[in-house]
Design an enzyme around this catalytic site. Sequence first.
Site, short mmCIF file in Angstrom:
data_model
loop_
_atom_site.label_atom_id
_atom_site.label_comp_id
_atom_site.label_asym_id
_atom_site.label_seq_id
_atom_site.Cartn_x
_atom_site.Cartn_y
_atom_site.Cartn_z
N ASN A 246 -14.04 -3.61 -1.30
CA ASN A 246 -13.35 -4.14 -0.12
C ASN A 246 -12.84 -5.55 -0.42
O ASN A 246 -13.30 -6.21 -1.37
CB ASN A 246 -14.32 -4.19 1.07
CG ASN A 246 -13.58 -4.25 2.40
OD1 ASN A 246 -12.36 -4.24 2.45
ND2 ASN A 246 -14.33 -4.31 3.48
N GLY B 78 -6.74 -3.60 11.52
CA GLY B 78 -8.14 -3.56 11.15
C GLY B 78 -8.83 -4.90 11.27
O GLY B 78 -8.30 -5.93 10.91
N ASP C 28 -7.56 -7.97 -0.94
CA ASP C 28 -6.41 -8.65 -0.36
C ASP C 28 -6.77 -10.05 0.11
O ASP C 28 -6.01 -11.00 -0.07
CB ASP C 28 -5.82 -7.83 0.79
CG ASP C 28 -6.87 -7.32 1.77
OD1 ASP C 28 -8.06 -7.69 1.63
OD2 ASP C 28 -6.51 -6.54 2.67
N ILE D 276 -4.62 3.56 4.35
CA ILE D 276 -5.69 3.09 3.47
C ILE D 276 -6.52 2.06 4.22
O ILE D 276 -7.73 2.01 4.13
CB ILE D 276 -5.09 2.46 2.19
CG1 ILE D 276 -4.40 3.54 1.36
CG2 ILE D 276 -6.17 1.76 1.37
CD1 ILE D 276 -3.70 3.00 0.15
N ASP E 57 0.84 -1.19 0.00
CA ASP E 57 0.00 0.00 0.00
C ASP E 57 0.88 1.25 0.00
O ASP E 57 2.00 1.23 0.52
CB ASP E 57 -0.91 0.01 1.22
CG ASP E 57 -2.11 -0.92 1.07
OD1 ASP E 57 -2.27 -1.51 -0.02
OD2 ASP E 57 -2.87 -1.07 2.04
#
Length: 353
Positions: free
Chosen positions: A278, A316, A281, A311, A185
């Site tokens: 979303n 998360g 990844d 990002i 990223d």
Amino acid sequence: MSTTIIAIRDAALTAGGEYSPAKQKAANKGIYNGRSPLLHRRIKQLLGGLKFKLLFCLSLICLVFWFSSKIGPFMGWNLDLPSSVSNPSRGGYTVLINTWKRNSLLKQPVAHYASCGGTDAIHVVWSESEPPSDQFKAYLNNIVSEKSQAAHKPNIRFDLNEEDNLNNRFKPIADLRTDAIFSVDGDVIVPCHTLDFAFTVWRSAPLTMVGFVPRMHWLDEEKNGMARYKYGGWWSVWLMGTYSMVLSKAAFFHKNYIELYTNKMPSSIRDYVTRERNCEDMAMSLLVANATGTPPIWVKGKIYEIGSSGIRSLNGHSDEQNKCLNDFVALYGTMPLVSANVKAVEARNEWFW
């Protein structure tokens, strides 16, 4: 033996008391000839301890070799691969930077990765309606030329996409000179020495993903033959000591996987990423696991987020990831992820090894 010597020995044995058979036996062994009984016992204990330690070390070495032979195939570490795959070192690696409307921030990762000796090229995934200005491109080219320490200066290229779509980061790239892609990223910095170590690990297992941001899954419940899974963030990995994904936020993978992602992976998964904006990844992690049947490899190392907000946070974890995981498993019809509980560590940086 002369009569004089016999007389001297008999006198020594009977000095200070009557004749003692025990003293006679000890004298024959030499204990009373200048060597302390305590020292004698200590020497025997030391020799016995050294033998034990040597035997223990040899047993430990045998155990390590046996364990390595067992875990190697499990981790996908297979050195008997075709030369095109088992020697994926030509030209180092291509750094693939995903960014969006953060031009000022982009300068720092470009400058940093240009300074890493293994960087062959830098590709910026550009997903904005307006292309980068000629002035901005010239500026970044100058940064790359100034920062590069290698005789071969890496080139920088913008991969332009008019549509803002997370699938763009895994589009095939023409004329790639390396087999290895380091996906990162635009707000993540990995120190060069750490990146080089991870590249070495990837070269030993070029069919799997090798990265710095581990995640995990576990079975949450199963009803009527339907399984539901939970997605675990960093703290879940830390608490449970296992992982099954490494995020493309900072990971190496073979260039063939971007071809598979775009042209071979079920289009329903790409449509899902487009619609939900979303989990691209996670989609890549499931793709590689489904193709290889092996887990990824987590590399221990410091990485840094830059800017006021990332990002996506390194820590998360939310219901969105749970939904993505279960929806992807439903689309695959099976759970392709494989768990692991080992990590690659650079021994030079560890005080205990």
